[in-house]
Design an enzyme around this catalytic site. Structure first.
Site, short mmCIF file in Angstrom:
data_model
loop_
_atom_site.label_atom_id
_atom_site.label_comp_id
_atom_site.label_asym_id
_atom_site.label_seq_id
_atom_site.Cartn_x
_atom_site.Cartn_y
_atom_site.Cartn_z
N ASN A 1 0.86 -1.19 0.00
CA ASN A 1 0.00 0.00 0.00
C ASN A 1 0.90 1.23 0.00
O ASN A 1 1.50 1.57 1.02
CB ASN A 1 -0.90 -0.03 1.25
CG ASN A 1 -1.71 1.24 1.41
OD1 ASN A 1 -1.81 2.05 0.49
ND2 ASN A 1 -2.30 1.42 2.58
N LYS B 1 0.06 4.24 -0.18
CA LYS B 1 -0.56 5.44 0.41
C LYS B 1 -0.35 6.62 -0.54
O LYS B 1 -0.39 6.43 -1.74
CB LYS B 1 -0.02 5.69 1.82
CG LYS B 1 -0.12 4.41 2.67
CD LYS B 1 0.14 4.61 4.13
CE LYS B 1 -0.03 3.27 4.85
NZ LYS B 1 0.13 3.39 6.30
N HIS C 1 -9.26 1.14 5.40
CA HIS C 1 -7.95 1.37 6.02
C HIS C 1 -8.13 2.31 7.22
O HIS C 1 -8.94 3.23 7.17
CB HIS C 1 -6.97 1.97 5.01
CG HIS C 1 -5.57 1.96 5.51
ND1 HIS C 1 -5.10 2.91 6.39
CD2 HIS C 1 -4.56 1.08 5.32
CE1 HIS C 1 -3.84 2.63 6.69
NE2 HIS C 1 -3.50 1.51 6.06
N GLU D 1 -6.52 4.73 8.24
CA GLU D 1 -6.33 6.15 7.96
C GLU D 1 -7.62 6.76 7.40
O GLU D 1 -7.94 7.91 7.66
CB GLU D 1 -5.14 6.34 7.00
CG GLU D 1 -3.83 6.11 7.74
CD GLU D 1 -2.69 5.59 6.91
OE1 GLU D 1 -2.73 5.68 5.66
OE2 GLU D 1 -1.72 5.07 7.52
N GLU E 1 -4.74 -4.70 10.95
CA GLU E 1 -3.70 -3.68 11.08
C GLU E 1 -3.93 -2.90 12.38
O GLU E 1 -4.71 -1.95 12.41
CB GLU E 1 -3.79 -2.69 9.91
CG GLU E 1 -3.55 -3.31 8.55
CD GLU E 1 -3.04 -2.27 7.55
OE1 GLU E 1 -2.00 -2.55 6.94
OE2 GLU E 1 -3.64 -1.20 7.42
N GLY F 1 3.16 2.59 10.75
CA GLY F 1 4.08 3.70 10.56
C GLY F 1 4.82 4.11 11.82
O GLY F 1 5.46 5.15 11.86
N SER G 1 4.15 -1.91 10.26
CA SER G 1 5.61 -1.95 10.41
C SER G 1 6.24 -3.29 10.03
O SER G 1 7.21 -3.72 10.67
CB SER G 1 6.03 -1.52 11.82
OG SER G 1 5.59 -0.20 12.09
P1 13P Z 1 3.49 0.58 7.63
O1 13P Z 1 3.99 -0.71 7.02
O2 13P Z 1 4.18 1.80 7.08
O3 13P Z 1 3.46 0.52 9.11
O4 13P Z 1 1.95 0.74 7.15
C1 13P Z 1 1.09 -0.32 7.27
C2 13P Z 1 -0.15 0.00 6.55
O5 13P Z 1 -0.91 0.87 6.95
C3 13P Z 1 -0.45 -0.73 5.31
O6 13P Z 1 -1.74 -0.50 4.86
#
Ligand code: 13P
Length: 249
Positions: free
Chosen positions: A9, A11, A94, A96, A166, A172, A212
């Site tokens: 992903n 983003k 997601h 976010e 997640e 992140g 992560s």
């Molecule tokens: P990270 O791997 O940067 O922690 O992000 C995970 C994520 O949100 C994948 O959708």
């Protein structure tokens, strides 16, 4: 049996040119691994990503889709458009988007249906915040996300869906859930699905871990029985790291 999957992903990262370069690097480095690789770039890259990967075993997905079919929804992108660009997958829910766009489980259920009606595989995300984990509410939160987001689906539809766990506190942040913590929740998710749809359906659904994941920890996490791969953020932006993660099975 269920598929192992590693999905990247991106983003809101990479210009179109940078994106093309990254996809080409991934295509040149990867050799048939034991998993389905999915690249999930921003909307604007989807067409060209599908053109570049069309003769490969790499699939392309979108990061979100509209809950509406078509019409006066400025800035939205429909599941039908995503399908018409050549995609096979779409992320729904997601964290976010749940947090920054107030997406509720009920809205996400509509999006999941839009995806399935347009022959896209939804990658439905769930996961608790740090506060919820510290209050020992993670099982309850994830259960509600799964029930409200997915449990209107038919058996056939849920078999065509992927779930990504997640934990928000691991996204992140560099803090990964331990492999045991991931397995505990993944197994719990599979149990909830088995209770509703039966064990053989539950055994067919791929459940990915996200938060992560890096080349250094992928293998340990993917080795767990109920972890069928990963949804990778930061580490999917470097071909070398992403490919190393795909080799973690
Ligand atoms: P990270 O791997 O940067 O922690 O992000 C995970 C994520 O949100 C994948 O959708």
């Amino acid at each position: 049996m269920r598929k192992n999957i590693v999905a990247g992903n991106w983003k809101m990262n990479k210009s179109l040119e940078e994106g093309k370069t990254l996809i080409s690097e991934i295509m040149n480095t990867q050799n048939s691994s034991d998993c389905q690789i999915i690249i999930i770039p921003p909307f604007i890259h989807l067409s060209v990503a599908n053109e570049i990967t069309c003769n490969s075993n790499i699939a392309i997905g979108a990061q979100d889709c509209s809950a509406n079919q078509s019409g006066a929804y400025t800035g939205e992108v429909s599941a039908q458009m995503i399908k018409s660009a050549g995609c096979q997958y779409v992320i729904v829910g997601h964290s976010e988007r749940r947090a920054m766009h107030n997406e509720s489980n009920n809205l996400l259920n509509i999006k999941v249906n839009q995806a399935l009606e347009n022959k896209l595989t939804p990658i439905y995300c769930c996961g608790e915040t740090l506060e919820e984990r510290e209050a020992n509410r993670h099982f309850e939160v994830v259960k509600q996300q799964i029930q409200e987001g997915l449990f209107t689906l038919t058996e056939e539809q849920i078999k065509n869906s992927v779930i990504a766990y997640e934990p928000v506190w691991a996204i992140g942040t560099g803090k990964t859930a331990s492999a045991d913590q991931a397995q505990e929740i993944h197994n719990y998710i599979r149990t909830i699905i088995a209770d509703k749809y039966g064990n053989s359906v539950a055994q067919e659904i791929s459940i990915l871990y996200g938060g992560s994941v890096k080349p250094q920890n992928a293998q340990e996490i993917f080795a767990k029985e109920d972890v069928d791969g990963g949804l990778i953020g930061g580490a999917s932006l470097k071909a070398e790291d992403f490919i190393a993660i795909t080799k973690g099975f």
